[in-house]
Design a protein around this motif. Structure first.
Motif, PDB file in Angstrom:
ATOM      1  N   VAL A  34       0.832  -1.190   0.000  1.00 33.66           N
ATOM      2  CA  VAL A  34       0.000   0.000   0.000  1.00 33.66           C
ATOM      3  C   VAL A  34       0.872   1.247   0.000  1.00 33.66           C
ATOM      4  O   VAL A  34       0.566   2.241  -0.651  1.00 33.66           O
ATOM      5  CB  VAL A  34      -0.945  -0.012   1.221  1.00 33.66           C
ATOM      6  CG1 VAL A  34      -1.829   1.210   1.249  1.00 33.66           C
ATOM      7  CG2 VAL A  34      -1.787  -1.279   1.221  1.00 33.66           C
ATOM      8  N   SER A  35       1.962   1.190   0.753  1.00 34.02           N
ATOM      9  CA  SER A  35       2.921   2.287   0.846  1.00 34.02           C
ATOM     10  C   SER A  35       4.277   1.663   1.166  1.00 34.02           C
ATOM     11  O   SER A  35       4.367   0.449   1.346  1.00 34.02           O
ATOM     12  CB  SER A  35       2.487   3.274   1.942  1.00 34.02           C
ATOM     13  OG  SER A  35       2.660   2.699   3.218  1.00 34.02           O
ATOM     14  N   PRO A  36       5.327   2.473   1.281  1.00 36.78           N
ATOM     15  CA  PRO A  36       6.624   1.880   1.631  1.00 36.78           C
ATOM     16  C   PRO A  36       6.631   1.181   2.993  1.00 36.78           C
ATOM     17  O   PRO A  36       7.449   0.311   3.243  1.00 36.78           O
ATOM     18  CB  PRO A  36       7.570   3.076   1.637  1.00 36.78           C
ATOM     19  CG  PRO A  36       6.925   4.087   0.764  1.00 36.78           C
ATOM     20  CD  PRO A  36       5.448   3.886   0.928  1.00 36.78           C
ATOM     21  N   THR A  37       5.692   1.550   3.869  1.00 40.00           N
ATOM     22  CA  THR A  37       5.679   0.958   5.208  1.00 40.00           C
ATOM     23  C   THR A  37       4.532  -0.018   5.436  1.00 40.00           C
ATOM     24  O   THR A  37       4.569  -0.789   6.385  1.00 40.00           O
ATOM     25  CB  THR A  37       5.589   2.058   6.284  1.00 40.00           C
ATOM     26  OG1 THR A  37       4.393   2.808   6.074  1.00 40.00           O
ATOM     27  CG2 THR A  37       6.798   2.955   6.254  1.00 40.00           C
ATOM     28  N   GLU A  38       3.512   0.012   4.580  1.00 39.26           N
ATOM     29  CA  GLU A  38       2.324  -0.812   4.804  1.00 39.26           C
ATOM     30  C   GLU A  38       2.115  -1.817   3.685  1.00 39.26           C
ATOM     31  O   GLU A  38       2.388  -1.540   2.525  1.00 39.26           O
ATOM     32  CB  GLU A  38       1.065   0.058   4.882  1.00 39.26           C
ATOM     33  CG  GLU A  38       0.962   0.878   6.128  1.00 39.26           C
ATOM     34  CD  GLU A  38      -0.326   1.676   6.169  1.00 39.26           C
ATOM     35  OE1 GLU A  38      -0.753   1.977   7.287  1.00 39.26           O
ATOM     36  OE2 GLU A  38      -0.891   2.001   5.113  1.00 39.26           O
ATOM     37  N   VAL A  39       1.593  -2.990   4.083  1.00 41.97           N
ATOM     38  CA  VAL A  39       1.221  -4.025   3.122  1.00 41.97           C
ATOM     39  C   VAL A  39      -0.197  -4.485   3.430  1.00 41.97           C
ATOM     40  O   VAL A  39      -0.653  -4.399   4.565  1.00 41.97           O
ATOM     41  CB  VAL A  39       2.184  -5.234   3.162  1.00 41.97           C
ATOM     42  CG1 VAL A  39       3.549  -4.873   2.663  1.00 41.97           C
ATOM     43  CG2 VAL A  39       2.259  -5.829   4.547  1.00 41.97           C
ATOM     44  N   MET A  40      -0.890  -4.941   2.391  1.00 41.91           N
ATOM     45  CA  MET A  40      -2.227  -5.502   2.592  1.00 41.91           C
ATOM     46  C   MET A  40      -2.116  -7.018   2.547  1.00 41.91           C
ATOM     47  O   MET A  40      -1.545  -7.583   1.634  1.00 41.91           O
ATOM     48  CB  MET A  40      -3.210  -5.020   1.536  1.00 41.91           C
ATOM     49  CG  MET A  40      -4.622  -5.511   1.823  1.00 41.91           C
ATOM     50  SD  MET A  40      -5.876  -4.888   0.698  1.00 41.91           S
ATOM     51  CE  MET A  40      -5.960  -3.189   1.208  1.00 41.91           C
ATOM     52  N   ILE A  41      -2.681  -7.639   3.581  1.00 38.54           N
ATOM     53  CA  ILE A  41      -2.638  -9.084   3.743  1.00 38.54           C
ATOM     54  C   ILE A  41      -4.061  -9.603   3.862  1.00 38.54           C
ATOM     55  O   ILE A  41      -4.888  -8.993   4.539  1.00 38.54           O
ATOM     56  CB  ILE A  41      -1.855  -9.476   5.030  1.00 38.54           C
ATOM     57  CG1 ILE A  41      -0.458  -8.868   5.049  1.00 38.54           C
ATOM     58  CG2 ILE A  41      -1.833 -10.982   5.240  1.00 38.54           C
ATOM     59  CD1 ILE A  41       0.480  -9.405   4.021  1.00 38.54           C
ATOM     60  N   GLU A  42      -4.331 -10.719   3.210  1.00 33.83           N
ATOM     61  CA  GLU A  42      -5.610 -11.410   3.384  1.00 33.83           C
ATOM     62  C   GLU A  42      -5.323 -12.613   4.263  1.00 33.83           C
ATOM     63  O   GLU A  42      -4.521 -13.470   3.892  1.00 33.83           O
ATOM     64  CB  GLU A  42      -6.162 -11.837   2.028  1.00 33.83           C
ATOM     65  CG  GLU A  42      -7.552 -12.426   2.106  1.00 33.83           C
ATOM     66  CD  GLU A  42      -8.095 -12.749   0.726  1.00 33.83           C
ATOM     67  OE1 GLU A  42      -8.617 -11.822   0.068  1.00 33.83           O
ATOM     68  OE2 GLU A  42      -7.951 -13.913   0.310  1.00 33.83           O
ATOM     69  N   ALA A  43      -5.951 -12.665   5.433  1.00 33.60           N
ATOM     70  CA  ALA A  43      -5.649 -13.714   6.397  1.00 33.60           C
ATOM     71  C   ALA A  43      -6.923 -14.404   6.876  1.00 33.60           C
ATOM     72  O   ALA A  43      -7.977 -13.779   6.983  1.00 33.60           O
ATOM     73  CB  ALA A  43      -4.908 -13.120   7.596  1.00 33.60           C
ATOM     74  N   ALA A  44      -6.786 -15.687   7.171  1.00 30.30           N
ATOM     75  CA  ALA A  44      -7.900 -16.478   7.703  1.00 30.30           C
ATOM     76  C   ALA A  44      -7.728 -16.633   9.204  1.00 30.30           C
ATOM     77  O   ALA A  44      -6.608 -16.661   9.717  1.00 30.30           O
ATOM     78  CB  ALA A  44      -7.933 -17.848   7.040  1.00 30.30           C
ATOM     79  N   GLY A  45      -8.847 -16.734   9.888  1.00 27.00           N
ATOM     80  CA  GLY A  45      -8.833 -16.955  11.328  1.00 27.00           C
ATOM     81  C   GLY A  45      -9.842 -18.016  11.697  1.00 27.00           C
ATOM     82  O   GLY A  45     -10.902 -18.121  11.081  1.00 27.00           O
ATOM     83  N   ILE A  46      -9.514 -18.801  12.716  1.00 23.20           N
ATOM     84  CA  ILE A  46     -10.394 -19.876  13.177  1.00 23.20           C
ATOM     85  C   ILE A  46     -10.692 -19.655  14.647  1.00 23.20           C
ATOM     86  O   ILE A  46      -9.793 -19.378  15.441  1.00 23.20           O
ATOM     87  CB  ILE A  46      -9.738 -21.256  12.961  1.00 23.20           C
ATOM     88  CG1 ILE A  46      -9.472 -21.490  11.469  1.00 23.20           C
ATOM     89  CG2 ILE A  46     -10.596 -22.372  13.540  1.00 23.20           C
ATOM     90  CD1 ILE A  46      -8.662 -22.724  11.165  1.00 23.20           C
ATOM     91  N   GLY A  47     -11.976 -19.780  15.013  1.00 25.68           N
ATOM     92  CA  GLY A  47     -12.366 -19.611  16.405  1.00 25.68           C
ATOM     93  C   GLY A  47     -13.735 -20.203  16.670  1.00 25.68           C
ATOM     94  O   GLY A  47     -14.438 -20.621  15.750  1.00 25.68           O
TER      95      GLY A  47
END
Length: 190
Positions: A34-47
């Motif tokens: 997204v920027s030099p310091t930020e990234v976009m991540i798609e993550a899964a979660g289980i609960g």
């Protein structure tokens, strides 16, 4: 009456120990910078419910940047072993929230699993630089400046394109415009 603060303290300690564990899910993928310091991540979660699955997805996004991405922050076994004592504090939900700058409001996917568990998939913008700087401040990874001192900067040599069999250095001396173009390319790269 005196036991009440002790019981509350023990309950808070156990609560933090349960939620400060690494993620259950290790399913994540890099979307974009997204920027030099930020990234976009798609993550899964289980609960067991949506709230716990969202917490796990946040942990998974951080875990992905630390260990699983194509360019993980913790690369060597030495760095991973230095991280182990801090693992619970890094995966504390309050700590993780300081690295996440944006979170999608609704899950992309919601799947019911066996044993009454839920799996969700969300997108997060993570401040990778802040995460890296926290690891540097704790002595887990080396600062970039230290690495540059150890390794040094690469030397770049820019040569003009020449026909097969012709010496590129000789071509520089023959034509001044090639020399000027090479100099401009060199200053742009350094």
């Amino acid at each position: 009456m005196r036991k009440l603060p002790f019981i509350i303290g023990v309950c808070l300690f156990l609560w933090r120990q349960v939620f400060s564990q690494p993620p259950v899910s290790h399913e994540a993928r890099y979307i974009e910078s997204v920027s030099p310091t930020e990234v976009m991540i798609e993550a899964a979660g289980i609960g067991k419910n949506t709230k716990l699955a969202e917490i796990d997805a946040r942990k998974c996004a951080i875990y992905f940047l630390l260990f699983l991405s194509t360019d993980p922050i913790l690369k060597t076994d030495e760095e991973k072993s230095r991280f182990r004592p801090y693992e619970n504090t890094f995966f504390d939900p309050e700590n993780i929230s300081k690295y996440i700058t944006w979170e999608s409001t609704a899950p992309i996917k919601r799947i019911r699993l066996a044993k009454k568990k839920i799996k969700i998939v969300k997108r997060f913008k993570v401040n990778k630089e802040m995460l890296y700087q926290d690891l540097v401040s704790k002595g887990i990874v080396k600062a970039r400046e230290e690495l540059m001192e150890e390794v040094g900067l690469p030397s770049i040599m820019v040569l003009p394109e020449t026909p097969k069999g012709e010496n590129p250095l000789a071509a520089l001396g023959k034509r001044l415009n090639r020399h000027a173009a090479t100099a401009v390319s060199y200053t742009h790269l350094t």
